[in-house]
Design a protein around this motif. Structure first.
Motif, mmCIF file in Angstrom:
data_model
loop_
_atom_site.group_PDB
_atom_site.id
_atom_site.type_symbol
_atom_site.label_atom_id
_atom_site.label_comp_id
_atom_site.label_asym_id
_atom_site.label_seq_id
_atom_site.Cartn_x
_atom_site.Cartn_y
_atom_site.Cartn_z
ATOM 1 N N LEU A 194 29.600 -34.998 6.751
ATOM 2 C CA LEU A 194 30.009 -35.528 5.464
ATOM 3 C C LEU A 194 29.476 -37.040 5.506
ATOM 4 C CD1 LEU A 194 31.486 -35.590 2.850
ATOM 5 C CD2 LEU A 194 33.512 -36.519 4.033
ATOM 6 N N MET A 195 29.828 -37.763 6.771
ATOM 7 C CA MET A 195 29.514 -39.187 6.853
ATOM 8 C C MET A 195 27.955 -39.091 6.854
ATOM 9 S SD MET A 195 32.327 -41.294 7.117
ATOM 10 C CE MET A 195 31.916 -42.670 8.095
ATOM 11 N N PHE A 196 27.381 -38.349 7.488
ATOM 12 C CA PHE A 196 25.812 -38.735 7.495
ATOM 13 C C PHE A 196 25.251 -38.501 6.293
ATOM 14 C CE2 PHE A 196 21.730 -36.219 8.173
ATOM 15 C CZ PHE A 196 20.964 -37.405 8.503
ATOM 16 N N VAL A 197 25.371 -37.203 5.658
ATOM 17 C CA VAL A 197 24.973 -36.942 4.413
ATOM 18 C C VAL A 197 25.266 -37.935 3.311
ATOM 19 C CG1 VAL A 197 24.978 -35.317 2.602
ATOM 20 C CG2 VAL A 197 24.745 -34.580 4.673
ATOM 21 N N ALA A 198 26.608 -38.507 3.087
ATOM 22 C CA ALA A 198 26.749 -39.267 2.330
ATOM 23 C C ALA A 198 26.113 -40.806 2.627
ATOM 24 C CB ALA A 198 28.399 -39.520 2.182
ATOM 25 N N GLY A 199 26.266 -41.265 3.797
ATOM 26 C CA GLY A 199 25.612 -42.589 4.062
ATOM 27 C C GLY A 199 24.095 -42.549 3.894
ATOM 28 N N THR A 200 23.421 -41.427 4.348
ATOM 29 C CA THR A 200 22.013 -41.306 4.135
ATOM 30 C C THR A 200 21.585 -41.382 2.468
ATOM 31 O OG1 THR A 200 21.755 -40.080 6.407
ATOM 32 C CG2 THR A 200 19.934 -40.041 4.614
ATOM 33 N N ALA A 201 22.303 -40.409 2.078
ATOM 34 C CA ALA A 201 21.980 -40.376 0.459
ATOM 35 C C ALA A 201 22.276 -41.724 -0.095
ATOM 36 C CB ALA A 201 22.845 -39.272 -0.216
ATOM 37 N N GLY A 202 23.375 -42.459 0.311
ATOM 38 C CA GLY A 202 23.753 -43.666 -0.570
ATOM 39 C C GLY A 202 22.451 -44.772 -0.051
ATOM 40 N N ALA A 203 22.014 -44.828 1.231
ATOM 41 C CA ALA A 203 21.244 -45.657 1.468
ATOM 42 C C ALA A 203 19.779 -45.529 0.922
ATOM 43 C CB ALA A 203 20.921 -45.728 3.454
ATOM 44 N N ALA A 204 19.507 -44.301 0.812
ATOM 45 C CA ALA A 204 18.167 -43.731 0.246
ATOM 46 C C ALA A 204 18.102 -44.202 -1.382
ATOM 47 C CB ALA A 204 18.011 -42.269 0.296
ATOM 48 N N LEU A 205 19.337 -43.757 -2.045
ATOM 49 C CA LEU A 205 19.198 -43.983 -3.199
ATOM 50 C C LEU A 205 19.310 -45.474 -3.286
ATOM 51 C CD1 LEU A 205 22.035 -41.469 -4.541
ATOM 52 C CD2 LEU A 205 19.668 -41.585 -5.190
ATOM 53 N N GLY A 206 20.012 -46.322 -2.777
ATOM 54 C CA GLY A 206 20.025 -47.643 -2.802
ATOM 55 C C GLY A 206 18.724 -48.432 -2.641
ATOM 56 N N GLY A 207 17.904 -47.865 -1.620
ATOM 57 C CA GLY A 207 16.656 -48.508 -1.298
ATOM 58 C C GLY A 207 15.710 -48.176 -2.620
ATOM 59 N N SER A 239 27.406 -47.326 0.885
ATOM 60 C CA SER A 239 25.949 -47.429 1.407
ATOM 61 C C SER A 239 24.971 -47.730 0.469
ATOM 62 C CB SER A 239 25.566 -45.803 1.982
ATOM 63 O OG SER A 239 24.589 -45.845 2.900
ATOM 64 N N LEU A 240 25.114 -47.280 -0.714
ATOM 65 C CA LEU A 240 24.162 -47.694 -1.715
ATOM 66 C C LEU A 240 24.457 -49.025 -2.063
ATOM 67 C CD1 LEU A 240 23.486 -45.401 -5.102
ATOM 68 C CD2 LEU A 240 23.231 -47.965 -4.898
ATOM 69 N N THR A 241 25.257 -49.643 -2.320
ATOM 70 C CA THR A 241 25.453 -51.118 -2.804
ATOM 71 C C THR A 241 25.259 -51.727 -1.203
ATOM 72 O OG1 THR A 241 27.850 -51.175 -1.812
ATOM 73 C CG2 THR A 241 27.324 -50.639 -4.141
ATOM 74 N N GLY A 242 25.132 -51.385 -0.054
ATOM 75 C CA GLY A 242 25.004 -52.272 0.958
ATOM 76 C C GLY A 242 23.342 -52.225 1.129
ATOM 77 N N ALA A 243 22.771 -51.190 0.708
ATOM 78 C CA ALA A 243 21.289 -51.192 0.783
ATOM 79 C C ALA A 243 20.532 -52.127 -0.266
ATOM 80 C CB ALA A 243 20.668 -49.697 0.573
#
Length: 433
Positions: free
Chosen positions: A279-292, A345-349
């Motif tokens: 859950l942490m991996f998918v959510a964090g990865t998806a958020g970083a990708a969407l943010g970038g 993760s999205l806002t951070g990216a």
């Protein structure tokens, strides 16, 4: 046909050619954030062994990260702006590895506090160096994708803090005689420290890239650099407030998620490690990708501050997601918690891309360091203790879930307002200001 010097430089800074170096930086972030957040997964074991209260745990988890961030983030940022970043990063990775070893061997609360300080300053300081290096490895219009790779490492580290450490905890519970009968929470950190020591070796093969997009000079007096940063306060202050508020919600959520699962749903680390880690991996990865991706797309439009549109949407979604502690079931808890991590993760990216696009090279480390100092002091230092204090006002430690929900929703509302203001005050044009 021969390429011009400008074309050659663009080719050398392409995303594809930078991927091996970016992967090494991502590995460092994986190790750092696993080390930084590992204790939260098994803290109930330390609480029982050392007789700690929730308030003491909030200091060990929060203040231990906040204090070194407040003291060292800006100096580290200045060093990153002016000196060899790869060497600085190796030293910081060594710090969080040492902090993980010290966590396993802590003889009491004070040693545990110092160990978590080392892990915190090492991981977050290394993030400053990684962002600066990533910015010079790729051209500005590919920077969002580059930071996705670094964000991927961070997400993997957060997932490993739950998944790997949780599974290690379960193994030591099942093998009580292993390593001389060491407590499972200590054994988990011993194993993690040994793995991190081995996996930091690729950093020694990383090469320092040339610095680009320099405006005032790498060795300008500090008063000149600080003044240049202060001139950008109209944009930076709301941007900082927005992301610091997100950090508060995320830090409180990650630190107290395991205790809520243990106290409300009666689950142990080995019980939720199997689903919390993915859950942490998918959510964090998806958020970083969407943010970038959203940041890169936002740079192509004519809308002022379009780079931050994704951050605003994510901040809005994060408000109801912050209610995860009072979810009626474990699946509902997981969905809401995962959504909160994705939004953070999205806002951070998006914030990271904004800093590397709008801020000149020689100010980035100082700017990121200042952000980490504020985020550490408020996000890690205040948020966990604020949750403990709020639950106390509600009636005691048994109201931890309610206190966590109140703090999460309040900070998420603040982040939404701040990002809207930052977007309206963003510089016109996608170039350093």
């Amino acid at each position: 046909m021969l390429m011009s010097s400008a074309q050659t430089e663009v080719a050398q800074r392409s995303f594809a050619r930078s991927l091996p170096a970016l992967s090494i930086l991502a590995l460092a972030m994986l190790l750092g954030f696993a080390a930084m957040q590992s204790f939260g997964t098994v803290q109930e074991g330390a609480k029982a062994e050392m007789g700690l209260s929730d308030y003491a745990l909030s200091l060990i988890q929060g203040l231990s990260a906040a204090l070194p961030l407040a003291l060292f983030s800006i100096p580290i940022g200045i060093l990153v702006d002016r000196h060899h970043r790869v060497r600085i990063m190796i030293a910081l990775v060594g710090a969080f590895v040492a902090g993980t070893w010290a966590t396993a061997l802590a003889s009491g609360p004070w040693m545990l506090f110092v160990a978590r300080m080392l892990a915190g300053v090492g991981a977050t300081g290394a993030l400053t160096a990684a962002l600066s290096l990533s910015a010079d490895l790729c051209a500005p219009d590919q920077r969002g994708r580059a930071l996705v790779i670094v964000g991927l490492g961070k997400s993997l580290g957060q997932a490993a803090a739950f998944g790997v450490v949780g599974e290690l905890f379960g193994w030591f519970v099942a093998h009580p005689a292993a390593f001389g009968g060491i407590a499972p929470w200590r054994g988990s950190h011993l194993a993690l420290a040994a793995l991190a020591t081995l996996l930091m070796v690729p950093l020694f093969f990383l090469r320092e890239p040339p610095r680009r997009e320099v405006a005032t000079g790498l060795h300008a007096p500090f008063r000149v650099v600080a003044g240049a940063l202060w001139q950008r306060r109209g944009f930076l202050l709301p941007l900082f407030l927005g992301q610091v508020s997100v950090v508060m919600a995320d830090a409180a959520g990650v630190i107290w998620a395991a205790p809520v699962l243990a106290r409300v749903f009666k689950l142990q680390p080995q019980d939720f490690a199997a689903w919390m880690a993915p859950l942490m991996f998918v959510a964090g990865t998806a958020g970083a990708a969407l943010g970038g991706v959203s940041a890169d797309l936002g740079q192509k439009g004519a809308r002022r501050g379009g780079l931050l549109i994704g951050a605003i949407v994510a901040a809005a979604i994060g408000i109801p997601a912050a209610l995860f502690p009072i979810a009626p079931s474990v699946p509902a808890f997981a969905v809401a918690f995962g959504t909160l991590i994705l939004c953070g993760s999205l806002t951070g990216a998006a914030t990271s891309v904004a800093l590397t696009v709008f801020i000149p090279n020689e100010l980035r480390g100082l700017c990121i360091g200042a952000f980490l100092a504020v985020a550490g002091l408020i996000g890690f230092g205040l948020a966990p203790t604020l949750v403990a204090a709020t639950s106390g006002l509600l009636g005691g430690e048994q109201h931890l879930a309610g206190g966590l929900a109140i703090v999460g929703v309040a900070t998420s509302v603040v982040s939404l307002i701040a990002f809207i203001v930052a977007m309206r005050r963003a510089p016109i044009g996608q170039r350093p200001i």
